[in-house]
Design an enzyme around this catalytic site. Sequence first.
Site, mmCIF file in Angstrom:
data_model
loop_
_atom_site.group_PDB
_atom_site.id
_atom_site.type_symbol
_atom_site.label_atom_id
_atom_site.label_comp_id
_atom_site.label_asym_id
_atom_site.label_seq_id
_atom_site.Cartn_x
_atom_site.Cartn_y
_atom_site.Cartn_z
ATOM 1 N N ASP A 16 1.065 -1.201 0.000
ATOM 2 C CA ASP A 16 0.220 0.143 -0.019
ATOM 3 C C ASP A 16 0.919 1.170 -0.033
ATOM 4 O O ASP A 16 1.800 1.318 0.699
ATOM 5 C CB ASP A 16 -0.832 -0.165 1.305
ATOM 6 C CG ASP A 16 -1.461 1.330 1.451
ATOM 7 O OD1 ASP A 16 -2.872 1.482 0.965
ATOM 8 O OD2 ASP A 16 -1.044 2.087 2.177
ATOM 9 N N ASP A 114 -3.667 2.561 -5.392
ATOM 10 C CA ASP A 114 -2.375 2.508 -4.510
ATOM 11 C C ASP A 114 -2.439 1.146 -3.691
ATOM 12 O O ASP A 114 -1.193 1.306 -2.859
ATOM 13 C CB ASP A 114 -2.779 3.693 -3.528
ATOM 14 C CG ASP A 114 -3.835 3.696 -2.487
ATOM 15 O OD1 ASP A 114 -4.549 2.767 -2.794
ATOM 16 O OD2 ASP A 114 -4.057 4.471 -1.625
ATOM 17 N N GLU A 115 -2.927 0.242 -4.316
ATOM 18 C CA GLU A 115 -2.660 -1.109 -3.457
ATOM 19 C C GLU A 115 -2.463 -1.952 -4.490
ATOM 20 O O GLU A 115 -3.526 -2.262 -5.244
ATOM 21 C CB GLU A 115 -3.999 -1.094 -2.506
ATOM 22 C CG GLU A 115 -3.527 -1.933 -1.249
ATOM 23 C CD GLU A 115 -4.773 -1.849 -0.191
ATOM 24 O OE1 GLU A 115 -5.198 -0.518 -0.030
ATOM 25 O OE2 GLU A 115 -5.120 -2.959 0.293
#
Length: 419
Positions: A16, A114-115
């Site tokens: 993350d 974002d992960e």
Amino acid sequence: MYNYHLCTKRLVLCIDQKSFFASVSCILKGLDPLTTKLAVVADTKRKGSVVLAATPPLKQLGIKTGSRLFEIPSRSDIYIINPSMKTYLTYAQRITEIALRYVAPEDFHQYSVDEFFIDMTDSLHLFSKTIEEFAQLLKTTIYEDTGIHCAIGIGDNVLLSKLALDFEAKHHPTGVARIQYHDVPSRLWPLKPLSDFWGINKRTERKLNKRGIFTIGDLAQYPYEYLKRDFGIIGVDLHLHANGIDESIIREKGEIFKPSISKSQILMRDYKVEELKAIIIEHAEVLGYRLRRKSLLARTIKCSIGYSDGEKIAKQQTINDGTDLTEKIVSVVWKYIYQHVDHHRMIRTVSISLTGLIPKSEQQMTLFDDSTDLKQGIIDQTMDRIKEKYGQTAVMRGTAYGQSGTALERKNLIAGHKK
DNA sequence: TCTGGGGTCCTAGGACCC
DNA sequence: TCTGGGGTCCTAGGACCC
């Protein structure tokens, strides 16, 4: 208690990017995300706008993702800025490329901007002796190449890696944490509140609390039959997840087929029903364009309208043969709105989603018996080509120029966010 | 002080078919 | 008098995720 020896055991990482949007925006300004107080909000001009990301020092003041702009104190040392979506996507792409140095594409899964997850079971030995050592290597590489700090959860399966990330890695100074099956009773079970757990939100938490379930351990030990009876399939998942069990394997997911395409918008002001036509056309054009680019047809068109007071209504219609015609989407949606939406009330949100997507190659030829559809198809194709060449706002249907159109104001936005 | 935008997946009831 | 059962698809609405 489960016999975890029977469970598939892999080396999964969940990565993350810390305060991703806020960090990238800091870097663009030459600021350090770890010391700067900066928030990215959906639209700095709207007081009620949501905070999309905040840097750690701002989070310490109680501002988090989902807070509202008016909750942020006005202080000279706090930056409040609009999103730069295009740049965020570029950074995400660079980070993806880094990850793919270490795993085959089938062992990589992008979960959100974002992960992402990677399964290192087969390739770890090429890079590091231990999985922890590799996690550090990846973290350092991402930081050196992009300036973004990340947190990494390591688990025996996809779920455990995500939980290791959410509950531990994000809060550890090292930014890395690992949860294995044998850690489940000692590290997962004491956790509360339940809504911190992946897949449980406040509402479900309240329902569980009523049954005397307050910790993950309570959930793990609660009779499975009752969960199944009261929560259906979700109850089964709640039980398995509380026990740390998740049999999904990244590479077995196969090609990811996106089952829907949607476009939603919170309008800048309250709209009368009659004013919505232009908005519908804009949405239909974008959706039609996205369908045609992927050579897909939508069989089901669903429209949701939110009144100013928050009440929502929705209606969907299924077209047997499917369509990718802008005009067809407009006519289905507009007919519904005109007939079923209360003309005396004001509208604040509009959403159209297309589901039941099928490849265009499966289209029935009978559709082309209709010469109107054929003509519309040619118009769409022509407009698509002009847009590809000269940009999204190069051509627009007449109505979009009217008072209620928002396409022109929105031409500099990506996914509703500023570029 | 009204609101981000993009998704996935589930459920219950009804229609329809054999 | 008192109802077949199973499968599939559609619809409206929720719950949850980032």
